[in-house]
Design a protein around this motif. Sequence first.
Motif, PDB file in Angstrom:
ATOM      1  N   GLU A 156       0.843  -1.202   0.000  1.00 43.13           N
ATOM      2  CA  GLU A 156       0.000   0.000   0.000  1.00 43.13           C
ATOM      3  C   GLU A 156       0.881   1.257   0.000  1.00 43.13           C
ATOM      4  O   GLU A 156       1.876   1.339   0.724  1.00 43.13           O
ATOM      5  CB  GLU A 156      -0.921   0.013   1.213  1.00 43.13           C
ATOM      6  CG  GLU A 156      -2.075  -0.967   1.133  1.00 43.13           C
ATOM      7  CD  GLU A 156      -3.185  -0.482   0.220  1.00 43.13           C
ATOM      8  OE1 GLU A 156      -3.114   0.671  -0.257  1.00 43.13           O
ATOM      9  OE2 GLU A 156      -4.130  -1.240  -0.011  1.00 43.13           O
ATOM     10  N   LEU A 157       0.480   2.235  -0.812  1.00 45.99           N
ATOM     11  CA  LEU A 157       1.251   3.477  -0.947  1.00 45.99           C
ATOM     12  C   LEU A 157       1.027   4.409   0.239  1.00 45.99           C
ATOM     13  O   LEU A 157      -0.100   4.636   0.666  1.00 45.99           O
ATOM     14  CB  LEU A 157       0.846   4.194  -2.240  1.00 45.99           C
ATOM     15  CG  LEU A 157       1.552   5.519  -2.539  1.00 45.99           C
ATOM     16  CD1 LEU A 157       3.018   5.273  -2.867  1.00 45.99           C
ATOM     17  CD2 LEU A 157       0.862   6.233  -3.694  1.00 45.99           C
ATOM     18  N   VAL A 158       2.131   4.962   0.744  1.00 51.25           N
ATOM     19  CA  VAL A 158       2.071   5.934   1.841  1.00 51.25           C
ATOM     20  C   VAL A 158       2.330   7.343   1.325  1.00 51.25           C
ATOM     21  O   VAL A 158       1.631   8.292   1.676  1.00 51.25           O
ATOM     22  CB  VAL A 158       3.089   5.572   2.940  1.00 51.25           C
ATOM     23  CG1 VAL A 158       3.109   6.671   4.022  1.00 51.25           C
ATOM     24  CG2 VAL A 158       2.750   4.230   3.559  1.00 51.25           C
ATOM     25  N   ALA A 159       3.350   7.492   0.454  1.00 48.77           N
ATOM     26  CA  ALA A 159       3.677   8.811  -0.094  1.00 48.77           C
ATOM     27  C   ALA A 159       4.463   8.640  -1.387  1.00 48.77           C
ATOM     28  O   ALA A 159       5.176   7.658  -1.568  1.00 48.77           O
ATOM     29  CB  ALA A 159       4.494   9.628   0.908  1.00 48.77           C
ATOM     30  N   VAL A 160       4.328   9.622  -2.300  1.00 47.05           N
ATOM     31  CA  VAL A 160       5.050   9.585  -3.563  1.00 47.05           C
ATOM     32  C   VAL A 160       5.428  11.001  -3.976  1.00 47.05           C
ATOM     33  O   VAL A 160       4.680  11.950  -3.731  1.00 47.05           O
ATOM     34  CB  VAL A 160       4.203   8.906  -4.673  1.00 47.05           C
ATOM     35  CG1 VAL A 160       2.914   9.676  -4.917  1.00 47.05           C
ATOM     36  CG2 VAL A 160       4.998   8.768  -5.973  1.00 47.05           C
ATOM     37  N   ALA A 161       6.604  11.151  -4.575  1.00 45.67           N
ATOM     38  CA  ALA A 161       7.049  12.447  -5.081  1.00 45.67           C
ATOM     39  C   ALA A 161       6.485  12.631  -6.482  1.00 45.67           C
ATOM     40  O   ALA A 161       6.789  11.869  -7.383  1.00 45.67           O
ATOM     41  CB  ALA A 161       8.570  12.511  -5.107  1.00 45.67           C
ATOM     42  N   SER A 162       5.658  13.655  -6.658  1.00 40.95           N
ATOM     43  CA  SER A 162       4.963  13.854  -7.927  1.00 40.95           C
ATOM     44  C   SER A 162       5.229  15.246  -8.485  1.00 40.95           C
ATOM     45  O   SER A 162       5.466  16.198  -7.748  1.00 40.95           O
ATOM     46  CB  SER A 162       3.452  13.671  -7.730  1.00 40.95           C
ATOM     47  OG  SER A 162       2.737  14.056  -8.881  1.00 40.95           O
ATOM     48  N   ALA A 163       5.183  15.346  -9.833  1.00 45.52           N
ATOM     49  CA  ALA A 163       5.371  16.634 -10.509  1.00 45.52           C
ATOM     50  C   ALA A 163       4.055  17.350 -10.685  1.00 45.52           C
ATOM     51  O   ALA A 163       3.914  18.205 -11.533  1.00 45.52           O
ATOM     52  CB  ALA A 163       6.035  16.421 -11.868  1.00 45.52           C
ATOM     53  N   ILE A 164       3.104  17.032  -9.857  1.00 47.47           N
ATOM     54  CA  ILE A 164       1.759  17.579 -10.018  1.00 47.47           C
ATOM     55  C   ILE A 164       1.731  19.086  -9.857  1.00 47.47           C
ATOM     56  O   ILE A 164       0.868  19.765 -10.406  1.00 47.47           O
ATOM     57  CB  ILE A 164       0.783  16.919  -9.023  1.00 47.47           C
ATOM     58  CG1 ILE A 164      -0.661  17.256  -9.393  1.00 47.47           C
ATOM     59  CG2 ILE A 164       1.070  17.372  -7.589  1.00 47.47           C
ATOM     60  CD1 ILE A 164      -1.685  16.461  -8.621  1.00 47.47           C
ATOM     61  N   LYS A 165       2.691  19.649  -9.099  1.00 46.03           N
ATOM     62  CA  LYS A 165       2.728  21.104  -8.926  1.00 46.03           C
ATOM     63  C   LYS A 165       2.880  21.791 -10.282  1.00 46.03           C
ATOM     64  O   LYS A 165       2.197  22.755 -10.604  1.00 46.03           O
ATOM     65  CB  LYS A 165       3.866  21.513  -7.999  1.00 46.03           C
ATOM     66  CG  LYS A 165       3.952  23.015  -7.756  1.00 46.03           C
ATOM     67  CD  LYS A 165       5.153  23.379  -6.915  1.00 46.03           C
ATOM     68  CE  LYS A 165       5.028  22.852  -5.510  1.00 46.03           C
ATOM     69  NZ  LYS A 165       6.144  23.330  -4.642  1.00 46.03           N
ATOM     70  N   GLU A 166       3.777  21.269 -11.122  1.00 45.44           N
ATOM     71  CA  GLU A 166       4.009  21.844 -12.441  1.00 45.44           C
ATOM     72  C   GLU A 166       2.779  21.659 -13.319  1.00 45.44           C
ATOM     73  O   GLU A 166       2.379  22.559 -14.048  1.00 45.44           O
ATOM     74  CB  GLU A 166       5.217  21.168 -13.090  1.00 45.44           C
ATOM     75  CG  GLU A 166       5.563  21.707 -14.459  1.00 45.44           C
ATOM     76  CD  GLU A 166       6.796  21.052 -15.028  1.00 45.44           C
ATOM     77  OE1 GLU A 166       7.075  21.256 -16.222  1.00 45.44           O
ATOM     78  OE2 GLU A 166       7.492  20.335 -14.274  1.00 45.44           O
ATOM     79  N   GLU A 167       2.158  20.479 -13.235  1.00 49.60           N
ATOM     80  CA  GLU A 167       0.974  20.207 -14.041  1.00 49.60           C
ATOM     81  C   GLU A 167      -0.174  21.121 -13.627  1.00 49.60           C
ATOM     82  O   GLU A 167      -0.923  21.622 -14.451  1.00 49.60           O
ATOM     83  CB  GLU A 167       0.573  18.743 -13.871  1.00 49.60           C
ATOM     84  CG  GLU A 167       1.617  17.780 -14.416  1.00 49.60           C
ATOM     85  CD  GLU A 167       1.298  16.347 -14.054  1.00 49.60           C
ATOM     86  OE1 GLU A 167       0.257  16.143 -13.402  1.00 49.60           O
ATOM     87  OE2 GLU A 167       2.072  15.453 -14.413  1.00 49.60           O
TER      88      GLU A 167
END
Length: 218
Positions: free
Chosen positions: A175-186
């Motif tokens: 199960e995922l706890v945290a992930v580094a995502s580029a969503i800020k740029e999107e």
Amino acid sequence: MEKIVLEAVKRNVIGKQVKALRRAGKVPAVIYGSDVESLPITLDSRETTKTLNKVSGSTILTISVEGVEHATLVREIQQDYIKGTLLHVDFLAVSMKEKLRTHVSLSLVGDAPVLEEFSAMIMSGLDQIEVECLPNDLPSVIEVDISVLAELGQSIHVKDIPAIPNVEFLTDPEELVAVASAIKEEKATAEEELEGAEGIEPEVIEQGKKDEEDLQED
């Protein structure tokens, strides 16, 4: 583990009569469990509110009922969301000698290098996991260090959380706890596109709140 004690008295008042207790600054509550007969009690509203505001759902609370102590977990809180006052609290009695299963909240701590190196956000997955242990070993919160996230796409799963002595994790290790995502740029790109659209006014629809149903009295 710090022992947190709430003083209580046995309660004979039930039904609509509990309104008088609340007006007098008291909170009706109940202690129950598989090996405990349901025990209606009354607590001091101010002290109970103060205590519940600083503990988590996995904190063992000792309820002293006229000198007899009961180890408990908070199972349900009924609250007046307009006034912010407590209406009723359910406590689950636990045995300090038997293992229990419950959920413990996760707290993301530390500084992730990916936040400075890239236009990124830390997206959280689970906010709690299920554990099994003796009450004395039960953590009030489990801290998850996100300083290991240095690249976009890196993630932390339940299996990556360091083991805690005498505590077994029951939640799926994948199960995922945290992930580094580029969503800020999107997100920024989407906002720019919206601002560039001329002559289009966004429509805002406000959904009216449903009338809250009256809480059932004890």
